[in-house]
Structure formats: C-alpha cells, structure tokens
Design an enzyme around this catalytic site. Structure first.
Site, PDB file in Angstrom:
ATOM      1  N   HIS A  76     -10.616  -0.942  -7.136  1.00  0.00           N
ATOM      2  CA  HIS A  76     -11.209   0.401  -7.054  1.00  0.00           C
ATOM      3  C   HIS A  76     -10.759   1.230  -8.257  1.00  0.00           C
ATOM      4  CE1 HIS A  76     -12.480   0.646  -2.581  1.00  0.00           C
ATOM      5  NE2 HIS A  76     -12.608  -0.584  -3.036  1.00  0.00           N
ATOM      6  N   TYR A 205     -11.588  10.793   1.246  1.00  0.00           N
ATOM      7  CA  TYR A 205     -10.632  11.593   2.026  1.00  0.00           C
ATOM      8  C   TYR A 205     -11.321  12.926   2.313  1.00  0.00           C
ATOM      9  CZ  TYR A 205      -6.904   8.322   0.633  1.00  0.00           C
ATOM     10  OH  TYR A 205      -6.125   7.201   0.437  1.00  0.00           O
ATOM     11  N   PRO A 297       0.315   8.359   6.088  1.00  0.00           N
ATOM     12  CA  PRO A 297      -0.539   7.434   5.332  1.00  0.00           C
ATOM     13  C   PRO A 297      -1.502   8.080   4.331  1.00  0.00           C
ATOM     14  CG  PRO A 297      -1.210   7.536   7.638  1.00  0.00           C
ATOM     15  CD  PRO A 297       0.024   8.346   7.522  1.00  0.00           C
ATOM     16  N   LYS A 301       0.803   5.148   0.512  1.00  0.00           N
ATOM     17  CA  LYS A 301       2.027   4.795  -0.215  1.00  0.00           C
ATOM     18  C   LYS A 301       3.015   3.897   0.552  1.00  0.00           C
ATOM     19  CE  LYS A 301       1.439   6.502  -4.180  1.00  0.00           C
ATOM     20  NZ  LYS A 301       0.266   5.638  -4.331  1.00  0.00           N
ATOM     21  N   TYR A 395      -1.554   8.353  -7.306  1.00  0.00           N
ATOM     22  CA  TYR A 395      -2.280   7.461  -6.397  1.00  0.00           C
ATOM     23  C   TYR A 395      -2.223   6.011  -6.898  1.00  0.00           C
ATOM     24  CZ  TYR A 395      -5.627   6.190  -2.780  1.00  0.00           C
ATOM     25  OH  TYR A 395      -6.222   5.629  -1.664  1.00  0.00           O
TER      26      TYR A 395
HETATM   27  P1  RFL Z   1       6.924  -3.645   9.062  1.00  0.00           P
HETATM   28  O1  RFL Z   1       5.522  -3.992   8.687  1.00  0.00           O
HETATM   29  O2  RFL Z   1       7.130  -2.676  10.149  1.00  0.00           O
HETATM   30  O3  RFL Z   1       7.669  -5.015   9.408  1.00  0.00           O
HETATM   31  C1  RFL Z   1       8.972  -5.048   9.975  1.00  0.00           C
HETATM   32  C2  RFL Z   1       9.122  -6.324  10.751  1.00  0.00           C
HETATM   33  O4  RFL Z   1      10.458  -6.396  11.300  1.00  0.00           O
HETATM   34  C3  RFL Z   1      10.391  -6.888  12.624  1.00  0.00           C
HETATM   35  N1  RFL Z   1      11.612  -6.495  13.369  1.00  0.00           N
HETATM   36  C4  RFL Z   1      12.648  -7.323  13.635  1.00  0.00           C
HETATM   37  N2  RFL Z   1      12.859  -8.613  13.335  1.00  0.00           N
HETATM   38  C5  RFL Z   1      14.029  -9.183  13.776  1.00  0.00           C
HETATM   39  N3  RFL Z   1      14.971  -8.507  14.504  1.00  0.00           N
HETATM   40  C6  RFL Z   1      14.773  -7.211  14.827  1.00  0.00           C
HETATM   41  N4  RFL Z   1      15.684  -6.547  15.524  1.00  0.00           N
HETATM   42  C7  RFL Z   1      13.568  -6.566  14.380  1.00  0.00           C
HETATM   43  N5  RFL Z   1      13.082  -5.303  14.526  1.00  0.00           N
HETATM   44  C8  RFL Z   1      11.889  -5.281  13.906  1.00  0.00           C
HETATM   45  C9  RFL Z   1       9.112  -6.279  13.162  1.00  0.00           C
HETATM   46  O5  RFL Z   1       8.616  -6.998  14.282  1.00  0.00           O
HETATM   47  C10 RFL Z   1       8.187  -6.362  11.945  1.00  0.00           C
HETATM   48  O6  RFL Z   1       7.430  -7.551  11.921  1.00  0.00           O
HETATM   49  O7  RFL Z   1       7.728  -3.098   7.793  1.00  0.00           O
HETATM   50  P2  RFL Z   1       7.627  -3.498   6.230  1.00  0.00           P
HETATM   51  O8  RFL Z   1       7.587  -4.988   6.058  1.00  0.00           O
HETATM   52  O9  RFL Z   1       8.656  -2.693   5.546  1.00  0.00           O
HETATM   53  O10 RFL Z   1       6.171  -3.024   5.789  1.00  0.00           O
HETATM   54  C11 RFL Z   1       5.842  -1.648   5.729  1.00  0.00           C
HETATM   55  C12 RFL Z   1       4.355  -1.443   5.969  1.00  0.00           C
HETATM   56  O11 RFL Z   1       3.998  -2.110   7.152  1.00  0.00           O
HETATM   57  C13 RFL Z   1       3.986   0.048   6.049  1.00  0.00           C
HETATM   58  O12 RFL Z   1       4.696   0.792   5.088  1.00  0.00           O
HETATM   59  C14 RFL Z   1       2.483   0.294   5.807  1.00  0.00           C
HETATM   60  O13 RFL Z   1       1.716  -0.305   6.806  1.00  0.00           O
HETATM   61  C15 RFL Z   1       2.164   1.790   5.758  1.00  0.00           C
HETATM   62  N6  RFL Z   1       0.728   2.077   5.632  1.00  0.00           N
HETATM   63  C16 RFL Z   1       0.106   2.043   4.394  1.00  0.00           C
HETATM   64  N7  RFL Z   1       0.792   1.692   3.281  1.00  0.00           N
HETATM   65  C17 RFL Z   1       0.166   1.606   2.062  1.00  0.00           C
HETATM   66  O14 RFL Z   1       0.836   1.301   1.072  1.00  0.00           O
HETATM   67  N8  RFL Z   1      -1.185   1.847   1.922  1.00  0.00           N
HETATM   68  C18 RFL Z   1      -1.957   2.189   2.985  1.00  0.00           C
HETATM   69  O15 RFL Z   1      -3.170   2.318   2.814  1.00  0.00           O
HETATM   70  C19 RFL Z   1      -1.314   2.334   4.275  1.00  0.00           C
HETATM   71  N9  RFL Z   1      -2.025   2.667   5.363  1.00  0.00           N
HETATM   72  C20 RFL Z   1      -0.024   2.446   6.760  1.00  0.00           C
HETATM   73  C21 RFL Z   1      -1.410   2.750   6.588  1.00  0.00           C
HETATM   74  C22 RFL Z   1       0.552   2.525   8.039  1.00  0.00           C
HETATM   75  C23 RFL Z   1      -0.203   2.913   9.124  1.00  0.00           C
HETATM   76  N10 RFL Z   1       0.455   2.982  10.379  1.00  0.00           N
HETATM   77  C24 RFL Z   1      -0.005   2.355  11.538  1.00  0.00           C
HETATM   78  C25 RFL Z   1       1.775   3.555  10.444  1.00  0.00           C
HETATM   79  C26 RFL Z   1      -2.181   3.121   7.673  1.00  0.00           C
HETATM   80  C27 RFL Z   1      -1.581   3.239   8.943  1.00  0.00           C
HETATM   81  C28 RFL Z   1      -2.458   3.698  10.068  1.00  0.00           C
HETATM   82  C1  PHB Z   2      -6.660   1.939   5.016  1.00  0.00           C
HETATM   83  O1  PHB Z   2      -7.667   1.407   4.511  1.00  0.00           O
HETATM   84  O2  PHB Z   2      -6.173   1.524   6.076  1.00  0.00           O
HETATM   85  C2  PHB Z   2      -6.065   3.118   4.347  1.00  0.00           C
HETATM   86  C3  PHB Z   2      -6.485   3.468   3.073  1.00  0.00           C
HETATM   87  C4  PHB Z   2      -5.945   4.596   2.464  1.00  0.00           C
HETATM   88  C5  PHB Z   2      -4.989   5.343   3.117  1.00  0.00           C
HETATM   89  C6  PHB Z   2      -4.549   4.976   4.382  1.00  0.00           C
HETATM   90  C7  PHB Z   2      -5.095   3.853   5.004  1.00  0.00           C
HETATM   91  O3  PHB Z   2      -4.494   6.461   2.516  1.00  0.00           O
END
Ligand code: RFL
Ligand code: PHB
Length: 406
Positions: A76, A205, A297, A301, A395
């Site tokens: 993108h 957005y 989100p 980031k 971004y």
């Molecule tokens: P995770 O993905 O939470 O993984 C952690 C893992 O640790 C396990 N765990 C354990 N394992 C062993 N013993 C224990 N005691 C444990 N306790 C926990 C868990 O089961 C899990 O599998 O963390 P990690 O790897 O640091 O990854 C981080 C990302 O998942 C997170 O930052 C992103 O998803 C955030 N996020 C976004 N980030 C972006 O860069 N771009 C995006 O567009 C974006 N969109 C989003 C998002 C997060 C969202 N939510 C649901 C919060 C959109 C949403 C809606």
């Molecule tokens: C997504 O596609 O899940 C998404 C994209 C951009 C954001 C957050 C989530 O800022």
C-alpha cells in the site's frame, strides 16, 4: 521425575513476537525453545493486525519466511482519512521518499512462521500450564511448567518474555523495579471479517459524529471493518445487519455506496489501551512485544513495535554469542523503549483525533473543548503537506536503531 531440557534462549509465547525471534535466532545458530499456553490453532484464531511496516517486512525476509508475504501481501502506497464525506489521501510513498506498508494479516504471518519452525525441526511446546520463571537475575535462569500432566524445566542462558499483555513474564520483574504507564480509553473497537470485496483498495480511517470507523482488508475478496463502540457493548448486541447499517452511516458517502455486505466470519470487541512497562529487562529476562507495551490500534503499530523489539533483541543476542561481550545486553531496554514511546505517542494522537469521546471528560477540560482542539489538530495535519508528511513518516514506521559498539 522432572523432565529437564537445556537450551540457549527460552521463549515464552508462540505469538508473532516469539515465533519471529525464534526463527531469527535459529538462523544465527542460537538454540531456542518456545513454550505456549494454548494450541497453535487457538493462536491462529486471533485475527488482529493487518498492516506491516517496511522494517517488519524486511525482518521477515531476513528470517527467510517471506515467500507468501511477498506473493500474497499487498503493498500500500497510501491510505485515507475521511472527515465526514471529505476524503484526504495520505500519499505515504510520495511523502516519505518511496516507503510503503504491506497489507498481510497477522494470522498469515503467524502461520508462515509456524510452518517454517516446524520445517526446521524446532521445538514449540504447546498447551503448557503454570509457566513460572526462576532465577532470572542469575546466570542460571530457568522456566518450569506442566505439560500433559508432567512437570518440565528448561534451563537456559536467557529468557525472552513474548507472552503478551496477560502473560507471566512481566509479573516476574519485582514490582518495586518496574514502572507501568497506562491509559484506558472510554471505548473499544468492534471488528468484523467477511468474504466480501473491500470498499476501497486503500484503508480509510473515518472520523464521524457517530464515532470512528475503519475500512481495512486482507485481500481483494476479504474485508476487515471496525466500529468504535462503547465499552459496555457486547458482541451479541451486534447482529451482522446492525453492523453493516452502522458502518454505512460512518463511511464517506461515495465509499458507502460501494459497500458490499455479507455474513461475518469473525466478530470481536477489543478495548483500547496505551500501556508501557519500564524497564523492559531484568537480569537475563527480556520483555518483547505486547508483554511490555500495548497501543490502541488506530496507528497500526502494535505488531510493528513487537517486530522492532525482536530486531533489537536478536541483534543483541547475536553479538553476545559472537563476541562473548555481555555489555551488549544492557542496551536492550533503552533502544526498544525509545521506539516504543514514539509508537505510543503516534497511536494516542491518532486515537484522540479520530474518535468521539461522547460525554466523557478528557483531562481537565470539557468534552466540547477537547473536541475542538482535536478537530483543529486533524484539519491542520491533514490540510497541509507538512502535516500529511508527519503522519506518513510515522505510519510507514520510524527507522530501527543500531546497537552501539564497545
Ligand atoms: P500475542 O500475540 O499476544 O502473543 C503472546 C502469546 O503468549 C502466550 N502466552 C503464554 N505462553 C506460555 N505461558 C504463559 N503463561 C503465557 N501467557 C500468554 C499467548 O497465548 C500468546 O499466544 O503477543 P505478541 O507476539 O507480542 O504480538 C503482538 C500482537 O499480537 C499485537 O501487538 C497486534 O495484534 C496489535 N494490533 C495491530 N498491530 C499492528 O502492528 N498493526 C495492526 O494493524 C494491528 N491491528 C492489533 C490490531 C490488535 C488488535 N486487538 C485485538 C488488540 C487490531 C486489533 C483489533
Ligand atoms: C486491520 O486490518 O486489522 C487493521 C488495519 C489498520 C489498523 C488497525 C487494524 O490501524
């Protein structure tokens, strides 16, 4: 009998942080074992992120796991901010000297990393219970847990706490030695995934008086949409019909007219939070990703900050094993936190400008005063090339910091 395993780096958590770190360390010949609380399928059920900064994509390439991302990920060059029906394009490539982001889902990148790990014959222990970290401030740290009813110990040199916001690693740092910064926002995001073509080829957005909305995607045939909702709402309150009707009202009119609706594949609500734990290291324990910090989100980031932590820790551990010089370890928290705070600030700022605070007072001003400040901020930054450049640069992602040599 207690089963004992030896390795160099024990990684807690098989989310994207843990898996990417494991793969990069393996490429450098550094042994590692991952322990994960849930099943691999459960990890893949978390839809979450969709936008990868160039630094993240390059790291995935360095790990040798980029084949699918390069084939199926969509580059993108821009995204849009809509204020009501007015659409403003942030030309990321044009404003940053050619930098872009890759639209490729967290589920897909996680699956690619899991497959690569399995192919390399590396160990991931799933469904472990009662994970505990021991002696992390000594030269002989260890991790204990129960797997299939059996107690297991991993003896290692270093522990990477990649276990997300609710994990055990952060809690292992004594409370007196860590500072936690937190802001909880008075709203959440309701996300919906559907096999329908996206409303537009680039993300939109949307700021509206009804609240924020985001039009995102996973492919040409799969859409991801989000709506700002009150924290009190439950997923059950939102039928697919209700979601689509509300989304249509929040999208700019010309995009709304192109909206294709269909049954949801996934629907979930995530609360919005800013959180940072300082420092991100204690003895031979290093926190990585959501274990140390959370962003709302709105700036895309979260996963990208996890990736820059991984890049820093993997470079440090590589240096330490190569040179035997442990002074490199001291740099981790400072380097990681500098970039984390920039990401936190950007995500907080974007969230404030784009959401509606309803009747909630923000800080020491009335809701109306805060709203005016944010409207003015948004119109200034979207209405000038300098302003759009500031948004674009953050971004696409700030550059990764190099280690200092001794
Ligand atoms: P995770 O993905 O939470 O993984 C952690 C893992 O640790 C396990 N765990 C354990 N394992 C062993 N013993 C224990 N005691 C444990 N306790 C926990 C868990 O089961 C899990 O599998 O963390 P990690 O790897 O640091 O990854 C981080 C990302 O998942 C997170 O930052 C992103 O998803 C955030 N996020 C976004 N980030 C972006 O860069 N771009 C995006 O567009 C974006 N969109 C989003 C998002 C997060 C969202 N939510 C649901 C919060 C959109 C949403 C809606
Ligand atoms: C997504 O596609 O899940 C998404 C994209 C951009 C954001 C957050 C989530 O800022």
């Amino acid at each position: 009998m207690m089963k004992t395993i030896k390795t160099q780096v024990a990684i807690i958590g098989a989310g994207p942080s843990g898996l990417l770190l494991g793969q990069l360390l393996h490429k450098q010949g550094i042994q590692n074992i991952i322990v994960e609380r849930v099943t691999g399928d459960y990890v893949l059920g978390r839809i979450r992120a969709g936008i990868l900064e160039q630094g993240f994509a390059d790291l995935v390439r360095e790990a040798g796991v980029s084949e699918n991302m390069d084939k199926f990920g969509d580059v993108h060059e821009g995204f849009e901010i809509a204020v009501g029906d007015e659409r403003i394009r942030i030309n990321m490539a044009g404003l940053t000297g050619g930098k872009t982001v890759v639209c490729y889902g967290q589920v897909d990148i996680t699956k690619d990393l899991m497959d690569a790990r399995a192919e390399a014959g590396l160990e991931t222990l799933y469904e472990v219970e009662s994970t505990e970290l021991h002696d992390v401030d000594s030269e002989t740290p260890s991790v204990t847990f129960i797997q299939n009813g059996e107690p297991v110990t991993i003896k290692c040199d270093y522990i990477a706490g990649c276990d997300g916001f609710h994990g055990v690693s952060r809690q292992t740092i004594p409370e007196t030695l860590r500072t936690e910064h937190e802001r909880v926002y008075p709203f959440g995001w309701l996300g919906l995934l559907s096999d329908t073509p996206p409303v537009s080829p680039e993300l939109i957005y949307c700021k509206t008086p009804r609240g924020f909305a985001l039009a995102s995607m996973r492919s040409e045939t799969r859409s991801r949409y989000y709506l700002q909702v009150p924290l009190t709402d439950k997923v059950e309150d939102w039928s697919d019909d209700k979601f689509w009707t509300e989304l249509k009202k929040r999208l700019p009119a010309d995009a709304a007219s192109k909206l294709v609706t269909g049954p949801s594949i996934e629907k979930s609500i995530a609360p919005l939070r800013s959180f940072v734990c300082e420092p991100m290291q204690y003895g031979n324990l290093f926190l990585v990703g959501d274990a140390a910090h959370i962003v709302p989100p709105t700036g895309a980031k979260g996963l990208n900050l996890a990736a820059s932590d991984v890049a820093t820790l993997y470079k440090i551990l590589t240096k330490v094993y190569e040179t035997g010089d442990k002074r490199y370890l001291q740099q981790y928290s400072e380097i990681a936190l500098r970039r984390v705070w920039h990401g936190e600030r950007f995500s907080w700022w974007m969230s404030n400008m784009l959401h509606d605070y309803g009747n909630v007072q923000v800080g020491d001003m009335t809701k109306e005063t805060f709203t005016r400040f944010m409207e003015s901020e948004l119109s200034y930054y979207t209405g000038t090339e300098e302003g759009r450049k500031v948004i674009a640069q953050q971004y696409v992602g700030l550059p990764y910091e190099e280690l200092s040599d001794y």
